[in-house]
Scaffold this active site. Structure first.
Site, mmCIF file in Angstrom:
data_model
loop_
_atom_site.group_PDB
_atom_site.id
_atom_site.type_symbol
_atom_site.label_atom_id
_atom_site.label_comp_id
_atom_site.label_asym_id
_atom_site.label_seq_id
_atom_site.Cartn_x
_atom_site.Cartn_y
_atom_site.Cartn_z
ATOM 1 N N ALA A 182 -5.930 3.897 -1.751
ATOM 2 C CA ALA A 182 -5.580 3.600 -0.450
ATOM 3 C C ALA A 182 -4.904 4.708 0.169
ATOM 4 O O ALA A 182 -3.870 5.093 -0.254
ATOM 5 C CB ALA A 182 -4.900 2.378 -0.210
ATOM 6 N N GLY A 236 0.849 -1.255 0.007
ATOM 7 C CA GLY A 236 0.034 -0.020 -0.091
ATOM 8 C C GLY A 236 0.756 1.385 0.085
ATOM 9 O O GLY A 236 1.861 1.239 -0.540
ATOM 10 N N SER A 237 0.174 2.350 0.502
ATOM 11 C CA SER A 237 1.042 3.649 0.628
ATOM 12 C C SER A 237 2.040 3.721 1.309
ATOM 13 O O SER A 237 3.060 4.885 1.130
ATOM 14 C CB SER A 237 0.010 4.628 1.157
ATOM 15 O OG SER A 237 -1.141 4.736 0.189
ATOM 16 N N THR A 238 2.615 2.843 1.861
ATOM 17 C CA THR A 238 3.975 2.708 2.716
ATOM 18 C C THR A 238 5.079 2.768 1.456
ATOM 19 O O THR A 238 6.171 3.365 1.653
ATOM 20 C CB THR A 238 4.296 1.570 3.707
ATOM 21 O OG1 THR A 238 4.295 0.305 2.873
ATOM 22 C CG2 THR A 238 3.396 1.657 4.686
#
Length: 692
Positions: free
Chosen positions: A691, A308-310
C-alpha cells in the site's frame, strides 16, 4: 339668695327655659341665677372631650401628610431613584415565574452555542381519572395531530397515575388543550436540550436522555459539572467554522468515491486542542431517536484501522532517533521482495532498485520501511511506539475510546516488525495517528489531545519522544512527500503542507484481508516550517471513479480532500500565505530526494555487503531462484541491509544487520505480492499487502 319652694306634685313639669328667658336672665345681671340640669353638664363634658380628640387627629393627619410630601419631594426632586436598580429590587421581591435551566450550555472556542437547555411545557395525564381513553386521544389529536393514536390510547389506558403525553408543547398547543377542558390532563414545566448547530460536532457533544442526563460524548463526561454550574458555559476547543469546512470536505470525498464513511481531525500541534473532529455518517443531535448505530459510531476515537503507510513516518523517526539510519547517506534495498518463509512483502509500483532514505517516504516503499525497521529491531520498535502513545487508549474527554489492537510483547517478532514498519499488523484509531504525527512536527513533544479550550498562552505538559533535530528532519521529509511524493494532490500554494498518505486493506470479522475494501488516509501538518495545526482525513472503502483512472488509493482520495480542507480553514485560522520563494522557508523545508554522493551498499553472493562508490549503479532486481535443500536448511543473510555503519551516523551508533530469515522452501515463478493478516495473536501473516 332666695330659694324657690319645690314645685307641687300637681304642677306641670319643668321645661328648658327659652332663649328669650335665657337672654333675660343674662340681662338681669349676676344676681339672677340660671338653673342647669345634670344631663346638660354631662353633654357639655362630652363635647369638650370630642373637641380634644378632633384636634389630636387633625394634628396626626397633618404630620402624616407632611411626611408623605417630604418623602415625595426627596424621591422626585432632591434624590430621584435609579429606575434600573428599582426594577431589580422589585423583581427580587416578587416570585420568579421563569423556569431555571438545570444544565449549563456548551459553546465552541469562540462562544458559539453548541448545546443549550430551554424551558418547555410537558403534557401529562392521570389515566385513573380519564373515563374514555379513546375519546380523549381523538380530542388530543385535533390539537396535536402528530401523536400516534394507537400508542396514545395505550398510554392513556391502565391503572397508572402518571404518564407523559408529550415532553414539549408550543403555547398554541397548550392553549388548545386547555380549551378541550378534559379532566385528568395537566401541564408540567421542564427544560429540553437543544443543539442549534444540528449535525456539527455531534460525536463530540453527545446526547442526553429524556430526563436531561448525559448519555454520551461531552454531555456524559461533564454531566456533573453541567448540572452543578448551570450558569457557567462549558467552552470547548472546537471551532464550529472549521468543523463545518472539514465535514464538507470529507463528505465530498465520500460522495466522489462512493465510500461508506469517513473521518477527519484538525489538531493544534502546540497545545493538543482538537479544533475539529468529524465522523461520517452522522446525525442531527436534536433527533437521536432516528439515528442508526452506524451514524452514532465515532470513527475518530472508536474506529480502529490499520494505519497503512502513514506509520512510515514513525518508522523513519525511530531510525533517526536511534541513530541507525541517516537521511543523507542510508540506502535500502527495494530491488526485490522480502521473503519470510512462504510469505512475500513487496512494493506497490516499486522502483526495483536501492532507494535513499527520503525516497523511502516519498515513494512510500514498504520494502524500504521494513529494512529501516530492521536496523533497530522489534524490541526498540515496540518501545518507540509505546512512547508515542500507540499502544494504549488515547486520553481525551470522551467516554467512547477504543484500545488499539497490537501484538503482545511476547509475540512481537521479526515478521511483526516488518509489517508494522509500514502500518500493517497493528490497528489504531485516527486520533492515535494524528496525535503521534503532530508530536513529530512540533519539535518532538507528545501532548495528549483535549476537547477543552485552553487559555491563550497556556503551556501544556507533554512527553518528548524525539529530539528537536529529529523533528526538524521529519518536517523536511514530510514536506518532500507533498512536493515530490504520493501526496502531491494535497498541496496548497503558500501554506507549505507536509504529510504522508496511507492506504490499507480492511480485515474481515474472522481475520484475513478483504479484497477491494480499503482505508485511504492522509495525515500532515501545516505550515511545515513552523507547524500550527495537524490534519487527518480518511475515507472508508472508497471506490475508483473515472477521474482517478481506476485507483482508490490515498493519493487520489484523501490527498485532494486535505487540499480542500486547508484551502478553506487556513484563512479562518488566521494563517497568511507565505512567499514560496522565501529563502528561509526553502532552507527550512527542502530536502533532496537523492542526496549527493552517498555511499551505496550492494549485496554480493553469500549475503556479504560492501560499500560501493557513488558512481556505481545499484544492483538490479534479480529473478527468484530455486533454493537447494541443503542451502535452505542453513541460515542465510538476505542482504536487504548491509551490516555496516554508513558514513554520517551518530558517534557510537552501529548498524544492526537484519536477522537471518528462513529460506523460501520452493521457488516462486514471479514475486507475487500476497496478503498479510493482522497480528492480534502474534501469528505469522497469511498473505501480503502492499500500500502506498
Amino acid at each position: 339668695m332666695t330659694l324657690l319652694p319645690p314645685p307641687s306634685p300637681d304642677s306641670l313639669p319643668l321645661r328648658r327655659p327659652s332663649r328669650a328667658a335665657a337672654e333675660h336672665a343674662a340681662d338681669a345681671g349676676p344676681g339672677v341665677l340660671v338653673r342647669v340640669t345634670q344631663p346638660d353638664l354631662k353633654r357639655r363634658q362630652e363635647l369638650e372631650r370630642t373637641r380634644g380628640r378632633l384636634v389630636l387627629s387633625s394634628l396626626g393627619f397633618g404630620a402624616l401628610f407632611l411626611a408623605v410630601a417630604m418623602k415625595a419631594t426627596w424621591s422626585t426632586v432632591i434624590a430621584p431613584a435609579d429606575p434600573v436598580r428599582l426594577n431589580a429590587a422589585v423583581r427580587a421581591t416578587q416570585p420568579s415565574t421563569e423556569h431555571a435551566a438545570r444544565r449549563a450550555p456548551i459553546t465552541d472556542r469562540n462562544g458559539e452555542i453548541l448545546a443549550i437547555s430551554l424551558p418547555v411545557t410537558a403534557l401529562v395525564a392521570n389515566p385513573r381519572v380519564l373515563q374514555d381513553p379513546a375519546d380523549v386521544a381523538d380530542k388530543l389529536r385535533t390539537v396535536m395531530p402528530y401523536l400516534d393514536r394507537d400508542k396514545l390510547v395505550e398510554r392513556l389506558s391502565g391503572d397508572r397515575g402518571f404518564v407523559y403525553i408529550t415532553r414539549a408543547m408550543t403555547p398554541r398547543e397548550q392553549q388548545g388543550v386547555i380549551n378541550l377542558g378534559i379532566a385528568g390532563l395537566d401541564f408540567e414545566e421542564a427544560d429540553r436540550r437543544y443543539y442549534p448547530q444540528g449535525r456539527a460536532a455531534v460525536h463530540v457533544l453527545g446526547n442526553v436522555d429524556v430526563d436531561g442526563n448525559g448519555i454520551s460524548g461531552i454531555e456524559r463526561t461533564f454531566d456533573a459539572v453541567l448540572r452543578q454550574h448551570p450558569e457557567k458555559p462549558l467552552k470547548l476547543s472546537i471551532d464550529v467554522r472549521v468543523q463545518l469546512a472539514l465535514r464538507d470536505a470529507v463528505n465530498q470525498a465520500i460522495t466522489d468515491f462512493n465510500g461508506i464513511g469517513g473521518a477527519g481531525v484538525v489538531l493544534d500541534v502546540n497545545t493538543g486542542e482538537v479544533v475539529s473532529m468529524v465522523s461520517l455518517p452522522d446525525y442531527d443531535a436534536g433527533d437521536i431517536s432516528d439515528a442508526s448505530p452506524e451514524q452514532r459510531f465515532n470513527r475518530v476515537t472508536v474506529g480502529i484501522y490499520e494505519p497503512g503507510s502513514t506509520f512510515k513516518l514513525l518508522t523513519a523517526a525511530a531510525a533517526l532517533e536511534y541513530g541507525t539510519a541517516n537521511v543523507n547517506s542510508s540506502m535500502f534495498d527495494a530491488s526485490r521482495p522480502i521473503r519470510y518463509g512462504r510469505f512475500t512483502i513487496s512494493d506497490f509500483k516499486g522502483k526495483n532498485r536501492w532507494i535513499t532514505f527520503p525516497e523511502m517516504l516519498a515513494y512510500s516503499s514498504n520494502l524500504g520501511a521494513a529494512h529501516m525497521a530492521a536496523t533497530f529491531g522489534p524490541q526498540r520498535q515496540r518501545e518507540f511506539l509505546k512512547t508515542a502513545g500507540m499502544l494504549a487508549r488515547q486520553s481525551i474527554e470522551l467516554p467512547e475510546r477504543a484500545a488499539p489492537l497490537v501484538p503482545p510483547a511476547s509475540h512481537w517478532r521479526d515478521i511483526n516488525m516488518f509489517t508494522i514498519a509500514f502500518g500493517h499488523g497493528i490497528s489504531v484509531t485516527p486520533l492515535h495517528v494524528v496525535t503521534g504525527i503532530s508530536a513529530l512536527a512540533n519539535g518532538g513533544i507528545l501532548r495528549q489531545p483535549t476537547l477543552l479550550a485552553q487559555p491563550p498562552g497556556t503551556q501544556r505538559e507533554g512527553t518528548r519522544i524525539v529530539s528537536e533535530a529529529t523533528s526538524a528532519t521529519m518536517r523536511k521529509l514530510m514536506r518532500l512527500v507533498v512536493t515530490d511524493g504520493s501526496a502531491k494532490g494535497a498541496e496548497v500554494p503558500g501554506y507549505f503542507l507536509g504529510g504522508k498518505t496511507g492506504t490499507a486493506q480492511k480485515t474481515g470479522p474472522h481475520g484475513g484481508y478483504l479484497m477491494n475494501k480499503r482505508i485511504a488516509a492522509f495525515v500532515g501538518a501545516f505550515p511545515i516550517q513552523s507547524p500550527r495545526y495537524a490534519l487527518y482525513v480518511m475515507v472508508d472503502e472508497p471506490k475508483p471513479n473515472s477521474k482517478s483512472f481506476g485507483y482508490a488509493t490515498a493519493g487520489w482520495v484523501a490527498a485532494p480532500a486535505a487540499h480542500s480542507v486547508i484551502a478553506r480553514i487556513a484563512p479562518i485560522l488566521g494563517l497568511v500565505p507565505e512567499d514560496p520563494a522565501n529563502p528561509a522557508i526553502i532552507q527550512a523545508t527542502s530536502l533532496p530526494l537523492q542526496p549527493r554522493a552517498p555511499a551505496r551498499p550492494t549485496a554480493q553472493a553469500g549475503g556479504a555487503a560492501v560499500m560501493t562508490p557513488a558512481t556505481a549503479r545499484p544492483p538490479q532486481s534479480a529473478a527468484p531462484r530455486a533454493v537447494p535443500p541443503a542451502e535452505a536448511a542453513a541460515p542465510r543473510s538476505t542482504g536487504v541491509h548491509p551490516p555496516v555503519v554508513p558514513p554520517g551516523l551518530r558517534d557510537g551508533a552501529r548498524a544492526m544487520p537484519i536477522p537471518n530469515l528462513p529460506a523460501q522452501p520452493a521457488p516462486l515463478p514471479q514475486p507475487v505480492p500476497l496478503r498479510l493478516t493482522m497480528m492480534e495473536r502474534g501469528e505469522a501473516p497469511r498473505g501480503g499487502l502492499v500500500a502506498p
